[in-house]
Design a protein around this motif. Structure first.
Motif, PDB file in Angstrom:
ATOM      1  N   SER A 180     -40.743 -28.547 -37.975  1.00  0.00           N
ATOM      2  CA  SER A 180     -40.423 -29.870 -38.516  1.00  0.00           C
ATOM      3  C   SER A 180     -39.512 -29.676 -39.734  1.00  0.00           C
ATOM      4  O   SER A 180     -38.713 -28.729 -39.769  1.00  0.00           O
ATOM      5  CB  SER A 180     -41.726 -30.576 -38.892  1.00  0.00           C
ATOM      6  OG  SER A 180     -41.477 -31.785 -39.544  1.00  0.00           O
ATOM      7  N   TYR A 218     -32.771 -38.471 -38.242  1.00  0.00           N
ATOM      8  CA  TYR A 218     -33.168 -37.048 -38.224  1.00  0.00           C
ATOM      9  C   TYR A 218     -34.563 -36.914 -38.835  1.00  0.00           C
ATOM     10  O   TYR A 218     -35.450 -36.253 -38.273  1.00  0.00           O
ATOM     11  CB  TYR A 218     -32.158 -36.184 -38.989  1.00  0.00           C
ATOM     12  CG  TYR A 218     -32.593 -34.737 -39.145  1.00  0.00           C
ATOM     13  CD1 TYR A 218     -32.555 -33.855 -38.063  1.00  0.00           C
ATOM     14  CD2 TYR A 218     -33.070 -34.245 -40.368  1.00  0.00           C
ATOM     15  CE1 TYR A 218     -32.979 -32.538 -38.186  1.00  0.00           C
ATOM     16  CE2 TYR A 218     -33.491 -32.927 -40.504  1.00  0.00           C
ATOM     17  CZ  TYR A 218     -33.440 -32.083 -39.415  1.00  0.00           C
ATOM     18  OH  TYR A 218     -33.864 -30.780 -39.539  1.00  0.00           O
ATOM     19  N   ASN A 239     -38.537 -24.867 -31.637  1.00  0.00           N
ATOM     20  CA  ASN A 239     -37.700 -24.667 -32.814  1.00  0.00           C
ATOM     21  C   ASN A 239     -36.341 -25.366 -32.740  1.00  0.00           C
ATOM     22  O   ASN A 239     -35.789 -25.744 -33.766  1.00  0.00           O
ATOM     23  CB  ASN A 239     -37.489 -23.153 -33.002  1.00  0.00           C
ATOM     24  CG  ASN A 239     -36.332 -22.835 -33.929  1.00  0.00           C
ATOM     25  OD1 ASN A 239     -36.472 -22.897 -35.153  1.00  0.00           O
ATOM     26  ND2 ASN A 239     -35.173 -22.516 -33.357  1.00  0.00           N
ATOM     27  N   VAL A 291     -32.685 -23.680 -45.283  1.00  0.00           N
ATOM     28  CA  VAL A 291     -32.219 -22.374 -44.814  1.00  0.00           C
ATOM     29  C   VAL A 291     -30.731 -22.425 -44.477  1.00  0.00           C
ATOM     30  O   VAL A 291     -30.261 -23.404 -43.865  1.00  0.00           O
ATOM     31  CB  VAL A 291     -33.024 -21.935 -43.563  1.00  0.00           C
ATOM     32  CG1 VAL A 291     -32.758 -20.467 -43.244  1.00  0.00           C
ATOM     33  CG2 VAL A 291     -34.528 -22.152 -43.785  1.00  0.00           C
ATOM     34  N   ILE A 324     -32.854 -19.721 -37.454  1.00  0.00           N
ATOM     35  CA  ILE A 324     -34.284 -19.426 -37.575  1.00  0.00           C
ATOM     36  C   ILE A 324     -34.858 -18.962 -36.233  1.00  0.00           C
ATOM     37  O   ILE A 324     -35.668 -18.033 -36.176  1.00  0.00           O
ATOM     38  CB  ILE A 324     -35.023 -20.704 -38.060  1.00  0.00           C
ATOM     39  CG1 ILE A 324     -34.538 -21.095 -39.461  1.00  0.00           C
ATOM     40  CG2 ILE A 324     -36.540 -20.512 -38.043  1.00  0.00           C
ATOM     41  CD1 ILE A 324     -34.886 -22.521 -39.878  1.00  0.00           C
ATOM     42  N   ARG A 332     -23.809 -28.076 -38.851  1.00  0.00           N
ATOM     43  CA  ARG A 332     -22.469 -27.951 -38.251  1.00  0.00           C
ATOM     44  C   ARG A 332     -21.837 -29.268 -37.804  1.00  0.00           C
ATOM     45  O   ARG A 332     -20.624 -29.351 -37.684  1.00  0.00           O
ATOM     46  CB  ARG A 332     -22.500 -26.967 -37.082  1.00  0.00           C
ATOM     47  CG  ARG A 332     -23.177 -27.491 -35.837  1.00  0.00           C
ATOM     48  CD  ARG A 332     -23.250 -26.433 -34.770  1.00  0.00           C
ATOM     49  NE  ARG A 332     -24.650 -26.032 -34.612  1.00  0.00           N
ATOM     50  CZ  ARG A 332     -25.106 -25.235 -33.684  1.00  0.00           C
ATOM     51  NH1 ARG A 332     -24.272 -24.661 -32.855  1.00  0.00           N
ATOM     52  NH2 ARG A 332     -26.375 -24.944 -33.570  1.00  0.00           N
ATOM     53  N   THR A 346     -28.182 -22.012 -42.284  1.00  0.00           N
ATOM     54  CA  THR A 346     -27.961 -21.814 -40.844  1.00  0.00           C
ATOM     55  C   THR A 346     -26.849 -22.759 -40.392  1.00  0.00           C
ATOM     56  O   THR A 346     -26.221 -23.432 -41.212  1.00  0.00           O
ATOM     57  CB  THR A 346     -29.232 -22.173 -40.041  1.00  0.00           C
ATOM     58  OG1 THR A 346     -29.455 -23.586 -40.171  1.00  0.00           O
ATOM     59  CG2 THR A 346     -30.453 -21.408 -40.510  1.00  0.00           C
ATOM     60  N   ARG A 393     -28.948 -23.468 -23.928  1.00  0.00           N
ATOM     61  CA  ARG A 393     -28.194 -24.460 -23.150  1.00  0.00           C
ATOM     62  C   ARG A 393     -27.331 -23.815 -22.069  1.00  0.00           C
ATOM     63  O   ARG A 393     -27.102 -24.400 -21.027  1.00  0.00           O
ATOM     64  CB  ARG A 393     -27.325 -25.294 -24.085  1.00  0.00           C
ATOM     65  CG  ARG A 393     -28.149 -26.352 -24.766  1.00  0.00           C
ATOM     66  CD  ARG A 393     -27.289 -27.393 -25.347  1.00  0.00           C
ATOM     67  NE  ARG A 393     -26.736 -26.952 -26.623  1.00  0.00           N
ATOM     68  CZ  ARG A 393     -26.181 -27.753 -27.484  1.00  0.00           C
ATOM     69  NH1 ARG A 393     -26.047 -29.014 -27.190  1.00  0.00           N
ATOM     70  NH2 ARG A 393     -25.732 -27.307 -28.633  1.00  0.00           N
ATOM     71  N   THR A 408     -30.679 -19.077 -30.107  1.00  0.00           N
ATOM     72  CA  THR A 408     -29.335 -18.487 -30.052  1.00  0.00           C
ATOM     73  C   THR A 408     -28.761 -18.296 -31.447  1.00  0.00           C
ATOM     74  O   THR A 408     -27.754 -17.621 -31.615  1.00  0.00           O
ATOM     75  CB  THR A 408     -28.378 -19.392 -29.239  1.00  0.00           C
ATOM     76  OG1 THR A 408     -28.374 -20.695 -29.839  1.00  0.00           O
ATOM     77  CG2 THR A 408     -28.802 -19.490 -27.781  1.00  0.00           C
ATOM     78  N   SER A 409     -29.378 -18.902 -32.451  1.00  0.00           N
ATOM     79  CA  SER A 409     -28.872 -18.741 -33.825  1.00  0.00           C
ATOM     80  C   SER A 409     -29.975 -19.047 -34.831  1.00  0.00           C
ATOM     81  O   SER A 409     -31.076 -19.464 -34.453  1.00  0.00           O
ATOM     82  CB  SER A 409     -27.677 -19.682 -34.067  1.00  0.00           C
ATOM     83  OG  SER A 409     -28.105 -21.021 -33.969  1.00  0.00           O
ATOM     84  N   LYS A 434     -38.182 -35.490 -37.194  1.00  0.00           N
ATOM     85  CA  LYS A 434     -38.987 -34.411 -37.800  1.00  0.00           C
ATOM     86  C   LYS A 434     -40.406 -34.912 -38.119  1.00  0.00           C
ATOM     87  O   LYS A 434     -41.367 -34.149 -38.067  1.00  0.00           O
ATOM     88  CB  LYS A 434     -38.280 -33.876 -39.055  1.00  0.00           C
ATOM     89  CG  LYS A 434     -36.970 -33.166 -38.740  1.00  0.00           C
ATOM     90  CD  LYS A 434     -37.190 -31.795 -38.142  1.00  0.00           C
ATOM     91  CE  LYS A 434     -36.564 -31.551 -36.842  1.00  0.00           C
ATOM     92  NZ  LYS A 434     -36.851 -30.224 -36.273  1.00  0.00           N
ATOM     93  N   ASP A 474     -31.544 -27.299 -21.478  1.00  0.00           N
ATOM     94  CA  ASP A 474     -30.948 -28.295 -22.367  1.00  0.00           C
ATOM     95  C   ASP A 474     -32.034 -29.308 -22.685  1.00  0.00           C
ATOM     96  O   ASP A 474     -32.469 -30.067 -21.810  1.00  0.00           O
ATOM     97  CB  ASP A 474     -29.759 -28.973 -21.673  1.00  0.00           C
ATOM     98  CG  ASP A 474     -29.105 -30.016 -22.575  1.00  0.00           C
ATOM     99  OD1 ASP A 474     -29.669 -30.313 -23.650  1.00  0.00           O
ATOM    100  OD2 ASP A 474     -28.042 -30.534 -22.203  1.00  0.00           O
ATOM    101  N   LEU A 475     -32.480 -29.302 -23.937  1.00  0.00           N
ATOM    102  CA  LEU A 475     -33.581 -30.196 -24.320  1.00  0.00           C
ATOM    103  C   LEU A 475     -33.170 -31.663 -24.344  1.00  0.00           C
ATOM    104  O   LEU A 475     -34.016 -32.536 -24.498  1.00  0.00           O
ATOM    105  CB  LEU A 475     -34.141 -29.771 -25.678  1.00  0.00           C
ATOM    106  CG  LEU A 475     -34.990 -28.494 -25.606  1.00  0.00           C
ATOM    107  CD1 LEU A 475     -35.043 -27.795 -26.951  1.00  0.00           C
ATOM    108  CD2 LEU A 475     -36.404 -28.800 -25.110  1.00  0.00           C
TER     109      LEU A 475
END
Ligand SMILES: NC(=O)c1ccc[n+]([C@@H]2O[C@H](COP(=O)([O-])OP(=O)(O)OC[C@H]3O[C@@H](n4cnc5c(N)ncnc54)[C@H](OP(=O)(O)O)[C@@H]3O)[C@@H](O)[C@H]2O)c1
Length: 325
Positions: A175, A205, A121, A240, A47, A246, A242, A67, A44-45, A209, A94-95
């Motif tokens: 990753s 985090y 991703n 990147v 990469i 957020r 992105t 989602r 949805t956004s 990864k 929804d993962l």
């Protein structure tokens, strides 16, 4: 320390002929994907959206699970507005919920569609402890466990497709170079236990990864053992610009915006994903790690096959246990 993408700023090129400044369109130039179906999570956004757009541009049937169906439809509209003939389907996923993953896979399988490419991703960076539906730390749940279950449930479809079409299937985990922050296996093992559900740590985090790489290491070993015509690889997309940042504090987000000129733009950020998912130079290459559209070295911990097996067993038993509840 500002978030700088040094590789992008230097503009390095590697053996593949591509490098940090290549775009997703550059690396797929002349590649015909009209016989391929691809699922791209988190499209949805950022990469993921650019990956989905470029795969669709090269003729692939792209499935965008998001989602909410509304978000997936918006991504589809953005692609169709530029590429009216693009083949794009949407779904709800929804993962952070095993039930949602199972429902998405059931719906996808009910279409009897082939599946050649799976791009894991989607990802989040969280601030503070948040838990998934199954009460697992959210970054580990979405970034690793959700993709682990999704891949497991879709594997029979991918194997069948590769046998019927004689086209190599490709599984690609996004990753991050951040995986190398964790250097001690006991730290990672501690994060892997129930500790994940009650303690916050800034390396969570990075741990998720690292799990993305260990996942493809063991998966690739198992695929080779089964003689399946499917490869599984992991990659770092670059630093990147992105929306991944957020959830960080507003002050940090403002700082990142100011630094955005030192970061990789999204078209270049999706290049390694598209290269690993589609390029003939990657034929037969599995269980490897890529950066800047070339094979690269991941951390010693990410190459630890015993740790990869341990993570696999932990992930399976966690999912199994939640299935019984
Ligand atoms: N940007 C970087 O510098 C960088 C560096 C290294 C690695 N990465 C990795 O690159 C991948 C893509 O990130 P990005 O930078 O493109 O960030 P992004 O723009 O924030 O995209 C993340 C995507 O993941 C989706 N997502 C989040 N939670 C989800 C959930 N529970 N279920 C399904 N989808 C979910 C988001 O959907 P919603 O819109 O619904 O939230 C969004 O589509 C991530 O795995 C990230 O870790 C990024």
């Amino acid at each position: 320390m500002p978030p700088v993408d040094w590789a992008y700023l230097w503009g390095t090129k590697g053996e593949s002929g591509f490098g940090s400044r290549s775009t997703a369109q550059d690396v797929t130039e002349g590649i015909d994907l009209s016989s391929r179906t691809a699922i791209v999570t988190g499209a949805t956004s950022g990469i993921g959206l650019e990956t989905a757009r470029v795969l669709a541009m090269r003729g692939a049937h792209v499935v965008i699970p998001a989602r909410t169906l509304k978000a997936a439809e918006q991504a589809k509209s953005a692609i169709i507005s530029e590429l009216p003939d693009a083949k794009v389907s949407t779904g709800e996923l929804d993962l952070g919920s095993f039930a949602s993953i199972r429902t998405f896979v059931d719906e996808f399988k009910s279409l009897n569609a082939p599946l050649n490419i799976l791009i894991n991703n989607a990802g989040v960076i969280c601030r503070g402890l948040q838990l998934s539906e199954e009460k697992m730390e959210l970054q580990f749940a979405i970034n690793h466990l959700g993709h682990f279950l999704l891949t497991k449930l879709l594997l029979d479809t991918m194997i069948r497709t590769s046998e019927e079409t004689r086209i190599e299937g490709r599984i690609v985990n996004i990753s991050s170079k951040a995986h190398a922050i964790l250097t001690d296996s006991t730290d990672f093992q501690k994060l892997n236990t129930e500790n994940r559900m009650s303690n916050w740590h800034p390396t969570l985090y990075a741990g998720s990864k690292l799990a993305n790489i260990l996942h493809v290491k063991e998966l690739s070993r198992q695929l080779k053992e089964r003689r399946a015509n499917i490869t599984a690889n992991a990659l770092h997309p670059g630093v990147v610009h992105t929306q991944i940042f957020r959830n960080l504090r507003p002050a940090i987000q403002s700082y990142i915006s100011i630094c955005s000129l030192l970061m990789r733009p999204v078209p270049q950020g999706a290049a390694t994903t598209c290269y690993v998912a589609t390029h003939s130079r990657v034929n037969g290459i599995s269980g490897r790690y890529f950066e800047d559209c070339n094979e690269a070295t991941c951390s010693p911990l990410a190459n630890d096959m015993a740790l990869a097996k341990e993570l696999w067993n932990f992930s399976e038993s966690f999912i199994e246990a939640r299935n019984k509840n």
